[in-house]
Design an enzyme around this catalytic site. Structure first.
Site, PDB file in Angstrom:
ATOM      1  N   GLY A  78       0.808  -1.219   0.000  1.00 21.88           N
ATOM      2  CA  GLY A  78       0.000   0.000   0.000  1.00 21.88           C
ATOM      3  C   GLY A  78       0.840   1.266   0.000  1.00 21.88           C
ATOM      4  N   ASN A 158      -8.703   3.773   7.708  1.00 21.90           N
ATOM      5  CA  ASN A 158      -8.066   2.688   8.464  1.00 21.90           C
ATOM      6  C   ASN A 158      -8.246   2.818   9.969  1.00 21.90           C
ATOM      7  OD1 ASN A 158      -6.228   4.886   7.529  1.00 21.90           O
ATOM      8  ND2 ASN A 158      -4.901   4.023   9.112  1.00 21.90           N
ATOM      9  N   ALA A 207      -1.811  -6.626  -0.262  1.00 20.34           N
ATOM     10  CA  ALA A 207      -2.245  -8.017  -0.069  1.00 20.34           C
ATOM     11  C   ALA A 207      -2.430  -8.417   1.395  1.00 20.34           C
ATOM     12  CB  ALA A 207      -1.236  -8.954  -0.736  1.00 20.34           C
ATOM     13  N   HIS A 208      -1.594  -7.849   2.298  1.00 14.73           N
ATOM     14  CA  HIS A 208      -1.678  -8.347   3.683  1.00 14.73           C
ATOM     15  C   HIS A 208      -2.938  -7.884   4.410  1.00 14.73           C
ATOM     16  CE1 HIS A 208      -0.275  -4.841   6.253  1.00 14.73           C
ATOM     17  NE2 HIS A 208       0.148  -4.417   5.076  1.00 14.73           N
ATOM     18  N   CYS A 331      -0.357   2.737  13.128  1.00 14.17           N
ATOM     19  CA  CYS A 331       0.746   3.648  12.827  1.00 14.17           C
ATOM     20  C   CYS A 331       1.000   4.603  13.979  1.00 14.17           C
ATOM     21  CB  CYS A 331       0.440   4.439  11.570  1.00 14.17           C
ATOM     22  SG  CYS A 331       0.213   3.368  10.172  1.00 14.17           S
TER      23      CYS A 331
HETATM   24  N1  PLP Z   1      -3.204   2.992   3.294  1.00 15.14           N
HETATM   25  C1  PLP Z   1      -4.048   2.569   4.244  1.00 15.14           C
HETATM   26  C2  PLP Z   1      -5.435   3.100   4.301  1.00 15.14           C
HETATM   27  C3  PLP Z   1      -3.615   1.629   5.188  1.00 15.14           C
HETATM   28  O1  PLP Z   1      -4.439   1.204   6.144  1.00 15.14           O
HETATM   29  C4  PLP Z   1      -2.282   1.146   5.111  1.00 15.14           C
HETATM   30  C5  PLP Z   1      -1.766   0.196   6.131  1.00 15.14           C
HETATM   31  O2  PLP Z   1      -2.168   0.210   7.259  1.00 15.14           O
HETATM   32  C6  PLP Z   1      -1.457   1.604   4.074  1.00 15.14           C
HETATM   33  C7  PLP Z   1      -1.944   2.525   3.187  1.00 15.14           C
HETATM   34  C8  PLP Z   1      -0.050   1.081   3.926  1.00 15.14           C
HETATM   35  O3  PLP Z   1      -0.081  -0.211   3.401  1.00 15.14           O
HETATM   36  P1  PLP Z   1       1.204  -1.217   3.537  1.00 15.14           P
HETATM   37  O4  PLP Z   1       1.223  -1.657   4.949  1.00 15.14           O
HETATM   38  O5  PLP Z   1       0.895  -2.323   2.596  1.00 15.14           O
HETATM   39  O6  PLP Z   1       2.381  -0.427   3.131  1.00 15.14           O
END
Ligand code: PLP
Length: 383
Positions: A78, A158, A207-208, A331
């Site tokens: 992401g 998120n 994917a995760h 985060c």
């Molecule tokens: N965008 C959103 C809305 C997310 O929830 C996250 C991960 O928590 C990301 C981007 C980042 O994704 P990745 O963990 O695959 O880098």
């Protein structure tokens, strides 16, 4: 502890942070690693099946979001997809000192990508949200300027799970000839997504978040969109994202997405039931809390703010009882401060500080939800 769904003793309810890889998907991925190692770009025969697997994976993923195969670009997840979307569009237009419109509640992968581009002369406009975390599309339209080249608004949040009015946003973007990107990392595999119907130009996924492996994702880019390549090198991904493809993880991502899309309705019902069970118990016990994010939320996603509590303490005390939840957002979980999302929805501080995020996944059971509610009740009542 009874009711633990995996790892024997643990109740895992932090599926917005990451999901456990689906067992069938994991076995498939291991099998591919054992069988094939050829570089997909090589032309001898041991590489042919690897190339074929990549092409099939691209097709499967495209079908899941109603895109075309050539519109799917594999990334490391992401964060890379979001960085690529923001930076590629802005770099393409850099000489014009372009403007990007985004929202106050985006993931840091979007917000910090925009901030980085500010140093190169780009401008950012951040749209505020209402108390449920939803953007106002009229406000968005009013903020459009001549230099606005990109609108990037997430599909679903998120932290609090709010689903944004994506179709209306894309209508506005189209009417003004502006590229529309959506960070759909929390939505892909969990909500029906049709990039053609929703008129989306770019979409990020990871994917995760849908029971696939970590470190792989994709960016959908509508065919014909003129943007600069983000990672230069050996010409992979149609010269857009260089680097030897992580083929077994990509194939596992495609399998996981297909499986989740096929079971989407059932999974949504399951996780929603868990959420209902938990909320009902907390209400019956007269616990003072606010459910953030309004009605139009991701299924099974609960951001709960408990009055005069400390979210970090709640999270650690649940952890002591083998229950995994997040404080607000993964985060932010190492910082004892109110997240930018909770600030943006203007949640009262005496509730905001006591926020935990409980996100159910397809392996959770109503028994898990009951256990979490009972332990939470005890902890909150102890003060
Ligand atoms: N965008 C959103 C809305 C997310 O929830 C996250 C991960 O928590 C990301 C981007 C980042 O994704 P990745 O963990 O695959 O880098």
């Amino acid at each position: 502890m009874k009711g633990a769904n995996f790892l024997n003793e643990i109740i895992y309810a932090d599926n917005a942070a990451t999901t456990q890889i689906d067992e069938e998907v994991l076995n498939f991925m291991i099998d591919l690693q054992k069988k094939y190692f050829g570089n997909p770009s090589a032309v001898y025969k041991i590489s042919k099946p690897v190339k074929k697997i990549l092409n099939e994976s691209r097709k499967i993923i495209a079908e899941c979001i109603n895109a075309e195969s050539q519109e799917i670009f594999f990334t490391s997840g992401g964060t890379e997809s979001d960085n690529t979307a923001i930076k590629s569009v802005l770099f393409e237009n850099l000489s014009e000192r372009p403007n990007v419109i985004t929202s106050a509640v985006e993931h840091k992968a979007i917000l910090n990508s925009c901030e980085a581009m500010k140093n190169l002369g780009c401008t950012i406009t951040k749209i505020s949200v209402d108390k449920f975390g939803s953007i106002d599309v009229d406000e968005l339209e009013k903020k459009i300027r001549r230099k606005t080249k990109l609108i990037s608004i997430m599909f679903a949040n998120n932290e609090i799970g709010t689903i944004q009015p994506v179709e209306k946003i894309s209508e506005v973007a189209k009417a003004h000839g502006i590229i529309f990107h959506t960070d759909a990392v929390q939505a892909v595999g969990h909500l029906p997504i049709d990039v053609k119907n929703f008129d989306i130009d770019m979409l990020s996924a990871s994917a995760h978040k849908f029971n696939g492996p970590k470190g792989t994702g994709f960016l959908f880019i509508r065919e014909g969109l003129k943007i600069l390549p983000f990672i230069d090198g050996g010409g992979q991904e149609n010269n857009f994202r260089a680097g030897t493809e992580n083929f077994s993880a990509i194939a596992a991502m495609a399998f996981a997405l297909k499986k989740n899309c096929e079971q989407m309705k059932l999974n949504a019902e399951k996780v929603s039931e868990c959420a209902e069970v938990l909320l009902k118990i907390l209400r019956e016990k007269n616990i003072d809390f606010i459910l953030n994010g309004g009605e139009n939320r991701l299924p099974g996603h609960l951001s709960l703010s408990f009055k005069n509590c400390n979210g970090e303490t709640l999270m650690h005390r649940l952890d002591l009882k083998n229950i995994c939840v997040a404080t607000g957002s993964a985060c932010n979980s190492r910082r004892n401060e109110i997240s930018h999302v909770l600030k943006a929805i203007k949640l009262q501080k005496n509730y905001a500080r006591g926020t935990v995020r409980i996100t159910f996944g397809k392996k959770n059971t109503p028994h898990d939800a009951k256990t979490i509610a009972e332990v939470l009740t005890q902890i909150v009542n102890q003060g």
